[in-house]
Design a protein around this motif. Structure first.
Motif, short mmCIF file in Angstrom:
data_model
loop_
_atom_site.label_atom_id
_atom_site.label_comp_id
_atom_site.label_asym_id
_atom_site.label_seq_id
_atom_site.Cartn_x
_atom_site.Cartn_y
_atom_site.Cartn_z
N GLY A 116 -10.30 -9.04 3.96
CA GLY A 116 -9.81 -9.57 2.30
C GLY A 116 -8.62 -9.97 1.90
O GLY A 116 -8.13 -8.98 2.91
N PRO A 117 -7.96 -10.02 0.85
CA PRO A 117 -7.06 -9.74 0.53
C PRO A 117 -6.55 -8.07 0.93
O PRO A 117 -7.19 -7.33 0.15
CB PRO A 117 -6.50 -9.98 -0.58
CG PRO A 117 -7.89 -10.38 -1.35
CD PRO A 117 -9.11 -9.96 -0.15
N ALA A 118 -5.40 -7.68 0.87
CA ALA A 118 -4.66 -6.25 1.14
C ALA A 118 -4.48 -5.48 -0.43
O ALA A 118 -4.29 -6.07 -1.90
CB ALA A 118 -2.73 -6.14 1.25
N LYS A 119 -4.70 -4.61 -0.03
CA LYS A 119 -5.48 -3.73 -1.50
C LYS A 119 -4.07 -2.81 -2.19
O LYS A 119 -3.07 -2.70 -1.90
CB LYS A 119 -6.50 -2.12 -1.17
CG LYS A 119 -7.86 -3.11 -0.32
CD LYS A 119 -8.98 -3.76 -1.46
CE LYS A 119 -10.09 -3.82 -1.36
NZ LYS A 119 -10.95 -4.85 -2.04
N TRP A 120 -4.57 -2.75 -3.43
CA TRP A 120 -3.53 -2.26 -4.03
C TRP A 120 -2.71 -0.82 -3.34
O TRP A 120 -1.16 -0.69 -3.28
CB TRP A 120 -3.78 -2.03 -5.39
CG TRP A 120 -2.69 -1.43 -6.31
CD1 TRP A 120 -2.70 -0.06 -6.93
CD2 TRP A 120 -1.34 -2.22 -7.09
NE1 TRP A 120 -1.34 0.35 -7.56
CE2 TRP A 120 -1.28 -1.01 -7.73
CE3 TRP A 120 -1.74 -3.20 -7.48
CZ2 TRP A 120 0.13 -1.09 -8.76
CZ3 TRP A 120 -0.07 -3.26 -8.48
CH2 TRP A 120 0.90 -3.01 -8.51
N ASP A 121 -3.44 -0.35 -3.22
CA ASP A 121 -2.69 0.72 -2.11
C ASP A 121 -1.46 0.27 -1.74
O ASP A 121 -0.64 1.44 -1.36
CB ASP A 121 -3.38 2.31 -1.76
CG ASP A 121 -3.82 2.87 -2.72
OD1 ASP A 121 -3.97 2.73 -4.43
OD2 ASP A 121 -5.55 3.25 -2.62
N ARG A 122 -1.89 -0.41 -0.54
CA ARG A 122 -0.99 -0.65 0.44
C ARG A 122 0.12 -1.78 -0.03
O ARG A 122 1.22 -1.89 0.60
CB ARG A 122 -1.50 -2.02 1.09
CG ARG A 122 -2.28 -0.69 3.02
CD ARG A 122 -3.45 -1.52 3.38
NE ARG A 122 -3.98 -0.65 4.06
CZ ARG A 122 -5.31 -1.04 5.32
NH1 ARG A 122 -4.45 -2.44 6.08
NH2 ARG A 122 -5.21 -0.26 5.90
N ALA A 123 -0.21 -2.63 -1.30
CA ALA A 123 0.63 -3.87 -1.31
C ALA A 123 1.67 -3.33 -2.66
O ALA A 123 2.87 -3.40 -2.72
CB ALA A 123 0.05 -5.04 -2.07
N ARG A 124 1.52 -2.53 -3.38
CA ARG A 124 2.05 -1.52 -4.66
C ARG A 124 3.21 -1.28 -4.11
O ARG A 124 3.59 -0.80 -2.49
CB ARG A 124 1.61 -0.33 -4.92
CG ARG A 124 1.60 0.42 -4.24
CD ARG A 124 0.38 2.06 -5.42
NE ARG A 124 0.77 3.29 -4.70
CZ ARG A 124 -0.41 3.83 -4.70
NH1 ARG A 124 -1.06 3.60 -5.87
NH2 ARG A 124 -0.53 5.14 -4.24
N PHE A 125 4.54 -1.15 -4.58
CA PHE A 125 5.98 -0.67 -4.78
C PHE A 125 6.86 -0.27 -5.63
O PHE A 125 6.08 -1.20 -6.68
CB PHE A 125 6.90 -2.15 -3.30
CG PHE A 125 6.95 -3.35 -3.93
CD1 PHE A 125 8.20 -3.65 -5.13
CD2 PHE A 125 6.10 -4.24 -4.44
CE1 PHE A 125 8.27 -4.72 -5.65
CE2 PHE A 125 6.24 -5.40 -4.62
CZ PHE A 125 7.02 -5.69 -5.15
N GLU A 126 7.93 0.64 -5.61
CA GLU A 126 8.58 0.67 -6.79
C GLU A 126 9.98 -0.42 -6.71
O GLU A 126 10.34 -0.93 -5.72
CB GLU A 126 8.89 2.29 -6.63
CG GLU A 126 7.64 2.94 -6.72
CD GLU A 126 7.10 3.42 -7.94
OE1 GLU A 126 7.42 3.01 -9.74
OE2 GLU A 126 5.40 3.50 -7.97
N VAL A 127 10.06 -0.17 -7.84
CA VAL A 127 11.28 -1.45 -8.19
C VAL A 127 12.29 -0.12 -9.28
O VAL A 127 11.58 0.10 -10.38
CB VAL A 127 11.06 -2.64 -9.27
CG1 VAL A 127 12.25 -3.03 -10.04
CG2 VAL A 127 10.02 -3.57 -7.96
N ALA A 128 13.09 -0.15 -9.37
CA ALA A 128 13.95 0.75 -10.22
C ALA A 128 15.40 0.12 -9.67
O ALA A 128 15.72 0.23 -8.17
CB ALA A 128 13.81 1.95 -9.35
N GLY A 129 16.52 -0.24 -10.15
CA GLY A 129 17.39 -0.96 -9.90
C GLY A 129 17.44 -2.82 -9.19
O GLY A 129 16.67 -3.01 -9.26
N ALA A 130 17.91 -2.89 -8.24
CA ALA A 130 18.26 -3.92 -6.68
C ALA A 130 16.88 -3.17 -5.71
O ALA A 130 16.81 -2.55 -5.25
CB ALA A 130 20.29 -4.27 -6.66
N THR A 131 15.87 -4.13 -5.74
CA THR A 131 15.15 -3.69 -4.78
C THR A 131 15.06 -5.22 -4.41
O THR A 131 14.71 -6.24 -5.05
CB THR A 131 13.91 -3.67 -5.98
OG1 THR A 131 13.89 -2.50 -6.34
CG2 THR A 131 12.98 -3.03 -4.50
N ALA A 132 15.19 -5.11 -2.89
CA ALA A 132 14.36 -6.91 -2.04
C ALA A 132 13.60 -5.89 -1.19
O ALA A 132 13.33 -5.20 -0.78
CB ALA A 132 15.99 -6.87 -1.40
#
Length: 138
Positions: A116-132
């Motif tokens: 199934g789809p990737a879980k939140w724990d694997r897909a989450r990331f922090e955005v602060a300032g310029a993020t790519a």
């Protein structure tokens, strides 16, 4: 679940944008295997939304026209992304007779799901300032 991404993305394009103060910029660059169609992108700002709610932001990257990036001005925070490459440009994710996706898809962090789809724990990331992130659509 992946099919709901395409539906949510299409519905969200018709919804008005939420007014938020943007203090960070997220750039998602997509590597695709085909030069046709568009990448439908849904960005989520919580685990609950990611697992079945409405996206906080959506974008459509016109691959056929040479576009490769989606750029979001956002409040700093934690996000997760789901994307589908609508190769044939019909505005939705195609599936086979068993309901399995027949068009490429991807998640932030290039996370991979297990049955199934990737879980939140694997897909989450922090955005602060310029993020790519560079996302490989499989």
């Amino acid at each position: 679940m992946i099919r709901s991404l395409a539906v949510a993305a299409l519905l969200a394009f018709a919804a008005p944008a939420l007014a938020q103060s943007a203090d960070s910029r997220l750039t998602l660059t997509f590597e695709t295997g085909a030069e046709t169609g568009a990448v439908l992108v849904a960005l989520y700002d919580s685990e609950a939304a990611y697992e079945g709610g409405q996206p906080a932001r959506v974008a459509q990257v016109d691959v056929a026209a040479g576009q490769r990036e989606a750029v979001f001005d956002l409040p700093a925070g934690t996000y997760g992304m789901k994307a589908v490459h609508d190769v044939n440009g019909n505005g939705r994710m195609d599936v086979n007779p068993f309901g399995m996706p027949s068009e490429p898809f991807a998640f932030s962090n290039n996370a991979v799901g297990n049955m199934g789809p990737a879980k939140w724990d694997r897909a989450r990331f922090e955005v602060a300032g310029a993020t790519a992130q560079t996302i490989r659509i499989r």
